[in-house]
Design an enzyme around this catalytic site. Structure first.
Site, PDB file in Angstrom:
ATOM      1  CG  MET A  13      18.903  87.967  76.009  1.00  0.00           C
ATOM      2  SD  MET A  13      20.280  86.955  74.852  1.00  0.00           S
ATOM      3  CE  MET A  13      20.986  87.094  75.836  1.00  0.00           C
ATOM      4  CG  HIS A  61      21.988  82.083  67.780  1.00  0.00           C
ATOM      5  ND1 HIS A  61      20.999  82.597  67.547  1.00  0.00           N
ATOM      6  CD2 HIS A  61      22.787  82.942  68.503  1.00  0.00           C
ATOM      7  CE1 HIS A  61      20.866  84.350  68.757  1.00  0.00           C
ATOM      8  NE2 HIS A  61      22.498  83.599  69.611  1.00  0.00           N
ATOM      9  CG  MET A  78      24.254  91.020  71.917  1.00  0.00           C
ATOM     10  SD  MET A  78      24.022  89.742  72.691  1.00  0.00           S
ATOM     11  CE  MET A  78      24.847  88.398  71.132  1.00  0.00           C
ATOM     12  CB  SER A  80      25.693  80.421  70.239  1.00  0.00           C
ATOM     13  OG  SER A  80      26.477  81.198  70.096  1.00  0.00           O
ATOM     14  CG  ASP A  90      21.367  83.665  73.189  1.00  0.00           C
ATOM     15  OD1 ASP A  90      21.991  82.468  73.469  1.00  0.00           O
ATOM     16  OD2 ASP A  90      21.507  84.158  72.213  1.00  0.00           O
ATOM     17  CG  HIS A 149      21.158  87.372  69.360  1.00  0.00           C
ATOM     18  ND1 HIS A 149      21.549  87.343  70.944  1.00  0.00           N
ATOM     19  CD2 HIS A 149      20.783  88.392  69.571  1.00  0.00           C
ATOM     20  CE1 HIS A 149      21.056  88.216  72.040  1.00  0.00           C
ATOM     21  NE2 HIS A 149      20.721  88.625  71.498  1.00  0.00           N
ATOM     22  CG  MET A 156      28.604  90.153  71.120  1.00  0.00           C
ATOM     23  SD  MET A 156      29.455  89.682  72.122  1.00  0.00           S
ATOM     24  CE  MET A 156      28.697  88.218  72.717  1.00  0.00           C
ATOM     25  CG  ASP A 201      25.511  85.204  69.699  1.00  0.00           C
ATOM     26  OD1 ASP A 201      24.224  85.957  70.174  1.00  0.00           O
ATOM     27  OD2 ASP A 201      26.021  83.868  70.198  1.00  0.00           O
TER      28      ASP A 201
HETATM   29  C1  DX5 Z   1      25.797  85.857  74.890  1.00  0.00           C
HETATM   30  C2  DX5 Z   1      24.817  85.180  73.527  1.00  0.00           C
HETATM   31  C3  DX5 Z   1      24.335  83.555  73.319  1.00  0.00           C
HETATM   32  C4  DX5 Z   1      25.692  82.907  73.860  1.00  0.00           C
HETATM   33  C5  DX5 Z   1      25.533  81.155  74.499  1.00  0.00           C
HETATM   34  O1  DX5 Z   1      25.217  87.068  74.699  1.00  0.00           O
HETATM   35  O2  DX5 Z   1      24.108  85.970  72.984  1.00  0.00           O
HETATM   36  O3  DX5 Z   1      24.245  83.578  72.266  1.00  0.00           O
HETATM   37  O4  DX5 Z   1      26.665  82.324  73.210  1.00  0.00           O
HETATM   38  O5  DX5 Z   1      25.966  80.498  75.262  1.00  0.00           O
HETATM   39  P1  DX5 Z   1      25.809  80.000  76.543  1.00  0.00           P
HETATM   40  O6  DX5 Z   1      24.648  78.627  75.512  1.00  0.00           O
HETATM   41  O7  DX5 Z   1      27.071  79.189  76.576  1.00  0.00           O
HETATM   42  O8  DX5 Z   1      25.135  80.252  77.521  1.00  0.00           O
HETATM   43 ZN    ZN Z   2      22.480  84.948  71.319  1.00  0.00          ZN
END
Ligand code: DX5
Ligand code: ZN
Length: 214
Positions: free
Chosen positions: A138, A34, A69, A9, A172, A67, A38, A36
């Site tokens: 998650m 990956h 969110m 990620s 994740d 992903h 948000m 993210d």
């Molecule tokens: C968190 C994200 C993850 C995040 C993981 O909500 O969905 O993908 O980047 O980071 P680490 O591996 O540091 O927990």
């Molecule tokens: Zn993620």
């Protein structure tokens, strides 16, 4: 069980050097990237968005695993796919009718995934398993990198693996060499890792350690 794949990620990367980081991840043996996304609504923070995916699509040939969110994934699905997502995973908690979103993602020629927050039971995704490329479990509260892995999510992974022996089960949150071992043993095959890889000096070594092959 399907093949073990490592999906770094880039959430916690230094965005001034994002292209350089992605080349290092490619050279280090990453299978998947990956992303993210948000929205400051489904989760408190705001991260990267569609233009970032679009620019990077021209830059990297890796599989783009996005992903979401965000609230209203149905509204954004088409734009994310047009930008270059190879697979779009949204949260089952984000829409009243997940089936509609899955159908739309697949109609647009993209793979669909469903994600579950820690408090959401595995059974929430059971009705959709036959239409999904992956389920994302998650192992932290979604919203930021660098949190600690929640071991009480392991039975949820095992329950899903039992129910769907050939499905991709992605984990994740808080994944490092040690927690990756627990997640793999429970049945996860796609391991997302952010800070454990990005904060390491040698991406290739940290990717190998998460894969479980040193
Ligand atoms: C968190 C994200 C993850 C995040 C993981 O909500 O969905 O993908 O980047 O980071 P680490 O591996 O540091 O927990
Ligand atoms: Zn993620």
């Amino acid at each position: 069980m399907p093949e073990i794949l490592i999906a770094p990620s880039i959430l916690n990367s230094d965005y001034a050097f994002l292209g350089h980081t992605i080349r290092r991840l490619e050279d280090g043996g990453a299978d998947i990237l990956h992303f993210d996304i948000m929205d400051g609504h489904f989760v408190p923070d705001i991260s990267i968005g569609i233009p970032t995916i679009k620019s990077l699509r021209k830059f990297s040939k890796l599989f783009f695993d996005v992903h979401l969110m965000i609230s209203r994934p149905l509204f954004y699905a088409e734009k994310c796919i047009a930008a270059g997502a190879d697979r779009l995973t949204f949260h089952v908690e984000a829409e009243d009718d997940p089936r509609e979103v899955i159908d739309e993602i697949r109609r647009l020629g993209c793979g669909a995934g469903l994600a579950v927050k820690p408090e959401t039971p595995a059974s929430a995704v059971f009705p959709y398993l036959d239409s999904l490329e992956q389920v994302l479990v998650m192992t932290v509260e979604p919203g930021m990198g660098g949190q600690s892995f929640m071991p009480d999510m392991l039975p949820k992974i095992a329950e899903l693996r039992k129910k769907a022996p050939s499905l991709n089960i992605q984990v994740d949150g808080g994944i490092n060499a040690q927690t990756a071992l627990f997640a793999r043993e429970a049945g996860a095959n796609i391991l997302v890792a952010g800070t454990a890889i990005l904060n390491s000096a040698d991406f290739g070594e940290s990717i190998k350690s998460i894969r479980g092959k040193m």
